[in-house]
Write a protein that holds these residues in place. Structure first.
Motif, PDB file in Angstrom:
ATOM      1  N   PRO A  46       6.892  -5.471  10.909  1.00 29.72           N
ATOM      2  CA  PRO A  46       6.403  -5.971   9.644  1.00 29.72           C
ATOM      3  C   PRO A  46       7.001  -5.181   8.628  1.00 29.72           C
ATOM      4  N   PRO A  47       7.244  -5.895   7.469  1.00 27.91           N
ATOM      5  CA  PRO A  47       7.655  -5.164   6.106  1.00 27.91           C
ATOM      6  C   PRO A  47       6.607  -4.483   5.664  1.00 27.91           C
ATOM      7  N   ASP A  48       6.767  -3.121   5.172  1.00 34.21           N
ATOM      8  CA  ASP A  48       5.877  -2.386   4.495  1.00 34.21           C
ATOM      9  C   ASP A  48       5.071  -3.189   3.396  1.00 34.21           C
ATOM     10  N   LEU A  49       3.906  -3.267   3.545  1.00 34.08           N
ATOM     11  CA  LEU A  49       2.983  -4.164   2.530  1.00 34.08           C
ATOM     12  C   LEU A  49       2.056  -3.157   1.998  1.00 34.08           C
ATOM     13  N   PRO A  50       1.712  -3.472   0.766  1.00 39.41           N
ATOM     14  CA  PRO A  50       0.811  -2.644   0.312  1.00 39.41           C
ATOM     15  C   PRO A  50      -0.842  -3.011   0.942  1.00 39.41           C
ATOM     16  N   PRO A  51      -1.654  -1.887   1.183  1.00 40.64           N
ATOM     17  CA  PRO A  51      -2.982  -2.203   1.722  1.00 40.64           C
ATOM     18  C   PRO A  51      -3.886  -3.506   1.384  1.00 40.64           C
ATOM     19  N   GLU A  52      -3.669  -4.009   0.113  1.00 37.36           N
ATOM     20  CA  GLU A  52      -4.138  -5.033  -0.308  1.00 37.36           C
ATOM     21  C   GLU A  52      -3.705  -6.202   0.145  1.00 37.36           C
ATOM     22  N   GLN A  53      -2.438  -6.329   0.424  1.00 35.67           N
ATOM     23  CA  GLN A  53      -1.606  -7.743   1.095  1.00 35.67           C
ATOM     24  C   GLN A  53      -2.011  -7.756   2.670  1.00 35.67           C
TER      25      GLN A  53
ATOM     26  N   LEU B 299      -9.607 -10.360  -8.719  1.00 40.50           N
ATOM     27  CA  LEU B 299      -8.789 -11.528  -9.061  1.00 40.50           C
ATOM     28  C   LEU B 299      -7.525 -11.357  -9.835  1.00 40.50           C
ATOM     29  N   ALA B 300      -7.230 -10.500 -10.649  1.00 37.98           N
ATOM     30  CA  ALA B 300      -5.800 -10.256 -11.544  1.00 37.98           C
ATOM     31  C   ALA B 300      -4.901  -9.707 -10.288  1.00 37.98           C
ATOM     32  N   ALA B 301      -5.471  -8.660  -9.724  1.00 28.55           N
ATOM     33  CA  ALA B 301      -4.684  -8.060  -8.401  1.00 28.55           C
ATOM     34  C   ALA B 301      -4.420  -9.112  -7.263  1.00 28.55           C
ATOM     35  N   MET B 302      -5.251  -9.876  -7.114  1.00 28.84           N
ATOM     36  CA  MET B 302      -5.330 -10.976  -6.005  1.00 28.84           C
ATOM     37  C   MET B 302      -4.231 -11.894  -6.246  1.00 28.84           C
TER      38      MET B 302
END
Length: 116
Positions: free
Chosen positions: A26-33, A64-67
């Motif tokens: 899997p691609p490196d994704l930020p923890p939020e993703q 919400l903005a980060a989402m």
């Protein structure tokens, strides 16, 4: 001529290669993703194919903005689909059909994510 070809070919060694790994990492994704994808996968396992944006933000504890930013990034990679409604209804989010094909290994829902 055939004898010359055979003698020349006899000295060639064919190196064996290991079988290619059919899985792609899997691609490196930020923890939020990663949290977003895991949360959507949990909902899909429970039979809920769509999640309202506000529920998704609350369930993943991502603002919400980060989402919205992370969903746009995931949508670019075809991991999620964000349904945008013309009426003042809330957007709904679901895992993209392309993501469920298995082009990358499933994220382990029980595995901890750094930064949680």
């Amino acid at each position: 001529m055939l004898a010359e070809l055979r003698s020349a070919a006899a000295g060639i060694k064919i190196a064996e290669r290991p079988a290619p790994d059919v899985r792609t990492e899997p691609p490196d994704l930020p923890p939020e993703q990663v949290r977003i994808l895991r949360y959507l996968a949990q909902l899909a396992d429970q039979g809920m194919m769509k999640a309202p944006l506000s529920n998704l933000a609350a369930g993943t504890q991502v603002g919400l903005a980060a989402m919205k930013y992370h969903l746009a990034e995931l949508e670019k990679r075809h991991f999620v689909y964000v349904g945008h409604h013309p009426r003042p209804r809330e957007s709904d989010v679901r895992i993209s059909p392309a993501a469920s094909v298995g082009s990358w290994p499933a994220l382990d829902v029980g595995q901890a994510v750094s930064g949680d």
